[in-house]
Design a protein around this motif. Structure first.
Motif, PDB file in Angstrom:
ATOM      1  N   GLU A  41       4.050  10.898  -6.350  1.00 23.78           N
ATOM      2  CA  GLU A  41       5.058  11.238  -7.357  1.00 23.78           C
ATOM      3  C   GLU A  41       4.398  11.556  -8.691  1.00 23.78           C
ATOM      4  OE1 GLU A  41       8.733   8.462  -5.613  1.00 23.78           O
ATOM      5  OE2 GLU A  41       7.575   7.795  -7.351  1.00 23.78           O
ATOM      6  N   GLY A  42       3.406  10.767  -9.064  1.00 27.60           N
ATOM      7  CA  GLY A  42       2.705  11.013 -10.321  1.00 27.60           C
ATOM      8  C   GLY A  42       2.001  12.351 -10.327  1.00 27.60           C
ATOM      9  N   GLN A  43       1.400  12.711  -9.208  1.00 26.80           N
ATOM     10  CA  GLN A  43       0.734  14.015  -9.112  1.00 26.80           C
ATOM     11  C   GLN A  43       1.734  15.154  -9.250  1.00 26.80           C
ATOM     12  OE1 GLN A  43      -2.370  14.747  -9.133  1.00 26.80           O
ATOM     13  NE2 GLN A  43      -2.313  16.917  -8.608  1.00 26.80           N
ATOM     14  N   GLN A  44       2.911  14.992  -8.660  1.00 18.13           N
ATOM     15  CA  GLN A  44       3.942  16.019  -8.766  1.00 18.13           C
ATOM     16  C   GLN A  44       4.395  16.187 -10.219  1.00 18.13           C
ATOM     17  OE1 GLN A  44       5.061  18.157  -6.416  1.00 18.13           O
ATOM     18  NE2 GLN A  44       6.325  19.136  -7.998  1.00 18.13           N
ATOM     19  N   ASN A  60      -0.910  -2.286 -16.179  1.00 18.49           N
ATOM     20  CA  ASN A  60      -0.926  -1.993 -17.613  1.00 18.49           C
ATOM     21  C   ASN A  60      -2.334  -1.692 -18.123  1.00 18.49           C
ATOM     22  OD1 ASN A  60       1.836  -2.349 -19.030  1.00 18.49           O
ATOM     23  ND2 ASN A  60       1.781  -4.007 -17.531  1.00 18.49           N
ATOM     24  N   LEU A  61      -3.330  -2.356 -17.553  1.00 20.77           N
ATOM     25  CA  LEU A  61      -4.708  -2.038 -17.903  1.00 20.77           C
ATOM     26  C   LEU A  61      -5.031  -0.605 -17.500  1.00 20.77           C
ATOM     27  CD1 LEU A  61      -7.460  -2.926 -18.980  1.00 20.77           C
ATOM     28  CD2 LEU A  61      -7.974  -3.851 -16.700  1.00 20.77           C
ATOM     29  N   GLY A  62      -4.504  -0.165 -16.361  1.00 21.81           N
ATOM     30  CA  GLY A  62      -4.723   1.214 -15.920  1.00 21.81           C
ATOM     31  C   GLY A  62      -4.127   2.233 -16.876  1.00 21.81           C
ATOM     32  N   ILE A  63      -2.956   1.940 -17.406  1.00 17.74           N
ATOM     33  CA  ILE A  63      -2.347   2.839 -18.398  1.00 17.74           C
ATOM     34  C   ILE A  63      -3.214   2.897 -19.649  1.00 17.74           C
ATOM     35  CG2 ILE A  63      -0.363   3.208 -19.924  1.00 17.74           C
ATOM     36  CD1 ILE A  63       1.396   1.956 -17.750  1.00 17.74           C
ATOM     37  N   ALA A  64      -3.636   1.735 -20.128  1.00 16.65           N
ATOM     38  CA  ALA A  64      -4.500   1.691 -21.313  1.00 16.65           C
ATOM     39  C   ALA A  64      -5.800   2.451 -21.065  1.00 16.65           C
ATOM     40  CB  ALA A  64      -4.790   0.241 -21.689  1.00 16.65           C
ATOM     41  N   PHE A  65      -6.333   2.315 -19.855  1.00 12.24           N
ATOM     42  CA  PHE A  65      -7.575   3.004 -19.463  1.00 12.24           C
ATOM     43  C   PHE A  65      -7.409   4.516 -19.560  1.00 12.24           C
ATOM     44  CE2 PHE A  65     -10.207   5.086 -16.288  1.00 12.24           C
ATOM     45  CZ  PHE A  65     -11.433   4.443 -16.371  1.00 12.24           C
ATOM     46  N   GLN A  66      -6.297   5.040 -19.032  1.00 18.78           N
ATOM     47  CA  GLN A  66      -6.079   6.484 -19.046  1.00 18.78           C
ATOM     48  C   GLN A  66      -5.845   6.997 -20.468  1.00 18.78           C
ATOM     49  OE1 GLN A  66      -6.366   8.827 -16.473  1.00 18.78           O
ATOM     50  NE2 GLN A  66      -6.314  10.114 -18.319  1.00 18.78           N
ATOM     51  N   PHE A  81       0.823  -1.208   0.000  1.00 20.55           N
ATOM     52  CA  PHE A  81       0.000   0.000   0.000  1.00 20.55           C
ATOM     53  C   PHE A  81       0.859   1.261   0.000  1.00 20.55           C
ATOM     54  CE2 PHE A  81      -2.155   3.324   2.472  1.00 20.55           C
ATOM     55  CZ  PHE A  81      -3.351   3.455   1.791  1.00 20.55           C
ATOM     56  N   ASN A  82       1.867   1.308   0.848  1.00 20.73           N
ATOM     57  CA  ASN A  82       2.684   2.523   0.969  1.00 20.73           C
ATOM     58  C   ASN A  82       3.495   2.794  -0.288  1.00 20.73           C
ATOM     59  OD1 ASN A  82       1.785   3.200   3.540  1.00 20.73           O
ATOM     60  ND2 ASN A  82       3.361   1.992   4.574  1.00 20.73           N
ATOM     61  N   ARG A  83       4.005   1.736  -0.927  1.00 19.02           N
ATOM     62  CA  ARG A  83       4.751   1.937  -2.176  1.00 19.02           C
ATOM     63  C   ARG A  83       3.831   2.509  -3.254  1.00 19.02           C
ATOM     64  NH1 ARG A  83       5.987  -2.639  -4.205  1.00 19.02           N
ATOM     65  NH2 ARG A  83       5.571  -4.115  -2.529  1.00 19.02           N
ATOM     66  N   ALA A  84       2.596   2.024  -3.300  1.00 16.44           N
ATOM     67  CA  ALA A  84       1.641   2.559  -4.275  1.00 16.44           C
ATOM     68  C   ALA A  84       1.292   4.005  -3.949  1.00 16.44           C
ATOM     69  CB  ALA A  84       0.380   1.701  -4.302  1.00 16.44           C
ATOM     70  N   ALA A  85       1.080   4.303  -2.672  1.00 20.01           N
ATOM     71  CA  ALA A  85       0.716   5.664  -2.267  1.00 20.01           C
ATOM     72  C   ALA A  85       1.806   6.664  -2.658  1.00 20.01           C
ATOM     73  CB  ALA A  85       0.454   5.711  -0.763  1.00 20.01           C
ATOM     74  N   ILE A  86       3.055   6.321  -2.385  1.00 21.99           N
ATOM     75  CA  ILE A  86       4.165   7.202  -2.771  1.00 21.99           C
ATOM     76  C   ILE A  86       4.179   7.391  -4.286  1.00 21.99           C
ATOM     77  CG2 ILE A  86       6.685   7.401  -2.892  1.00 21.99           C
ATOM     78  CD1 ILE A  86       5.603   8.051  -0.146  1.00 21.99           C
ATOM     79  N   GLY A  87       3.908   6.323  -5.030  1.00 24.42           N
ATOM     80  CA  GLY A  87       3.837   6.427  -6.482  1.00 24.42           C
ATOM     81  C   GLY A  87       2.766   7.412  -6.925  1.00 24.42           C
ATOM     82  N   THR A 114      -2.151   7.105 -11.789  1.00 22.52           N
ATOM     83  CA  THR A 114      -3.405   6.376 -11.969  1.00 22.52           C
ATOM     84  C   THR A 114      -3.256   4.867 -11.812  1.00 22.52           C
ATOM     85  OG1 THR A 114      -4.178   8.082 -13.508  1.00 22.52           O
ATOM     86  CG2 THR A 114      -5.288   5.953 -13.591  1.00 22.52           C
ATOM     87  N   SER A 115      -2.231   4.291 -12.438  1.00 23.38           N
ATOM     88  CA  SER A 115      -2.210   2.848 -12.627  1.00 23.38           C
ATOM     89  C   SER A 115      -1.671   2.052 -11.457  1.00 23.38           C
ATOM     90  CB  SER A 115      -1.394   2.520 -13.888  1.00 23.38           C
ATOM     91  OG  SER A 115      -1.915   3.204 -15.003  1.00 23.38           O
ATOM     92  N   VAL A 116      -0.723   2.622 -10.711  1.00 28.59           N
ATOM     93  CA  VAL A 116      -0.151   1.829  -9.617  1.00 28.59           C
ATOM     94  C   VAL A 116      -1.205   1.501  -8.563  1.00 28.59           C
ATOM     95  CG1 VAL A 116       2.221   2.612  -9.921  1.00 28.59           C
ATOM     96  CG2 VAL A 116       0.713   3.858  -8.370  1.00 28.59           C
ATOM     97  N   LEU A 117      -2.219   2.348  -8.402  1.00 26.36           N
ATOM     98  CA  LEU A 117      -3.245   2.062  -7.404  1.00 26.36           C
ATOM     99  C   LEU A 117      -4.136   0.906  -7.853  1.00 26.36           C
ATOM    100  CD1 LEU A 117      -4.200   2.919  -4.634  1.00 26.36           C
ATOM    101  CD2 LEU A 117      -5.829   4.473  -5.733  1.00 26.36           C
ATOM    102  N   LEU A 118      -4.394   0.816  -9.156  1.00 23.54           N
ATOM    103  CA  LEU A 118      -5.144  -0.337  -9.669  1.00 23.54           C
ATOM    104  C   LEU A 118      -4.314  -1.611  -9.501  1.00 23.54           C
ATOM    105  CD1 LEU A 118      -7.936  -0.659 -11.038  1.00 23.54           C
ATOM    106  CD2 LEU A 118      -6.750  -0.696 -13.238  1.00 23.54           C
ATOM    107  N   GLY A 119      -3.012  -1.509  -9.791  1.00 24.73           N
ATOM    108  CA  GLY A 119      -2.120  -2.640  -9.570  1.00 24.73           C
ATOM    109  C   GLY A 119      -2.051  -3.015  -8.105  1.00 24.73           C
ATOM    110  N   CYS A 120      -2.008  -2.011  -7.239  1.00 28.31           N
ATOM    111  CA  CYS A 120      -1.974  -2.229  -5.795  1.00 28.31           C
ATOM    112  C   CYS A 120      -3.214  -2.995  -5.339  1.00 28.31           C
ATOM    113  CB  CYS A 120      -1.889  -0.887  -5.081  1.00 28.31           C
ATOM    114  SG  CYS A 120      -2.086  -0.943  -3.284  1.00 28.31           S
TER     115      CYS A 120
END
Length: 325
Positions: free
Chosen positions: A143-146, A201-207, A134-140, A170-176
């Motif tokens: 970082e993405g927002q920045q 990868n589905l999250g990237i395609a989604f965005q 969870f924490n690794r995804a949250a930091i991601g 967007t995508s790391v949270l779906l992966g998480c």
């Protein structure tokens, strides 16, 4: 495995079952408002499905499903403050209905509540693994927002940088969500990582598909007028590729519409879309969508899931990728 609709209903029930204090009302009412303001519930539904695919009844992961949705909605409260947004899912944002300070503080509370829900009823060793994922995804996400904020003032953003930004934001949270579900289901690490790769990868395609729909979607189906990203000079995949590929008059005209203030919306959207068409940007975007969706399915193929479970995620993929809004 259950149906997608059943997992979504269970996710909705899990979110609706979260018990919040009554006081102070100014802190908790905005949280209830944000959580009840719709949303597809794809992340918690995916988490529940991953748990069941790994071999455990998904009711074992209801608290974690609520946690991932709580975290997602925390990010929305803060995003709306940073974007000075008026509406979220057709309703006033928390920062408009209340104020920025309320949105920030209620959002902070949602983040803490999410971590509490994440480890509720979980043995210490598993709780540590869940928190690490969870924490690794949250930091991601942060970082993405920045990166997204920094891109607003840059005209040299590359395709690779943009893909990495949406992967993080967007995508790391779906992966998480998928990896957490697998962990709760006691899946082997390789299987959890395969499901993470599928969902990420589905999250990237989604965005990327979302970027495309904002220009080329049918407004009657899309649910809102197209061209909002163009009007806001938003650094989407389409704009970044157009800025990279445009030459001569296309480059000159694109820069004109990026620079002009108070442009007539219909004229600007029509002109920029015409530039996209002349450069084949829509097709380039769709090829990138297909590339990342193919990678998602490749990861799924390495998961070692049963045919029934793999079939569920293939259907989940089709539902996400065939959307028109």
């Amino acid at each position: 495995m259950r149906t997608i609709e059943e997992y979504i209903r269970l996710a909705e029930k899990a979110v609706g079952s979260i018990k919040l204090p009554k006081r102070p009302a100014g802190l908790y009412e905005p949280i209830t408002y944000g959580l009840s303001n719709g949303g597809k519930r794809l992340r918690p539904a995916l988490l529940l499905a991953a748990c069941e695919a790994a071999g455990k009844d998904c009711t074992a992961a209801l608290s974690q499903a609520a946690a991932i949705e709580m975290f997602h909605n925390f990010t929305l409260l803060h995003d709306d403050v940073m974007d000075n947004a008026d509406l979220r899912r057709g309703k006033p944002t928390v920062c408009r209905k209340w104020d920025n300070n309320t949105a920030i503080l209620s959002g902070d509370t949602m983040l803490t509540l999410a971590t509490q829900l994440l480890v509720e009823g979980v043995a210490p060793d598993k709780a540590a693994r869940l928190l690490d994922i969870f924490n690794r995804a949250a930091i991601g996400v942060y970082e993405g927002q920045q990166y997204d904020m920094e891109f607003e003032s840059r005209n040299d953003v590359t395709e690779e940088e943009y893909i990495d930004m949406i992967r993080l934001k967007t995508s790391v949270l779906l992966g998480c969500a998928a990896q957490l579900g697998a962990e709760i289901g006691d899946a082997e690490e390789q299987q959890g990582m395969a499901l993470y790769g599928f969902a990420m990868n589905l999250g990237i395609a989604f965005q990327l598909q979302d970027d495309w729909l904002d220009v080329y979607g049918d407004p009657a189906v899309f649910g809102k007028a197209t061209g909002g990203d163009i009007m806001n000079n938003k650094k989407t995949f389409l704009l970044i590729k157009a800025m990279e590929l445009a030459e001569g008059n296309d480059k000159k005209n694109l820069q004109y519409w990026l620079d002009i203030k108070d442009a007539d919306p219909e004229k600007k959207i029509s002109a920029v879309t015409a530039i996209y068409d002349s450069l084949g940007i829509g097709d380039i975007c769709q090829k990138s969508v297909e590339k990342h969706n193919a990678e998602a399915l490749r990861c799924l193929g390495k998961s070692g899931l049963t045919a029934e479970a793999a079939g569920f995620f293939e259907e989940f993929d089709r539902m996400v990728m065939n959307r028109k809004k």
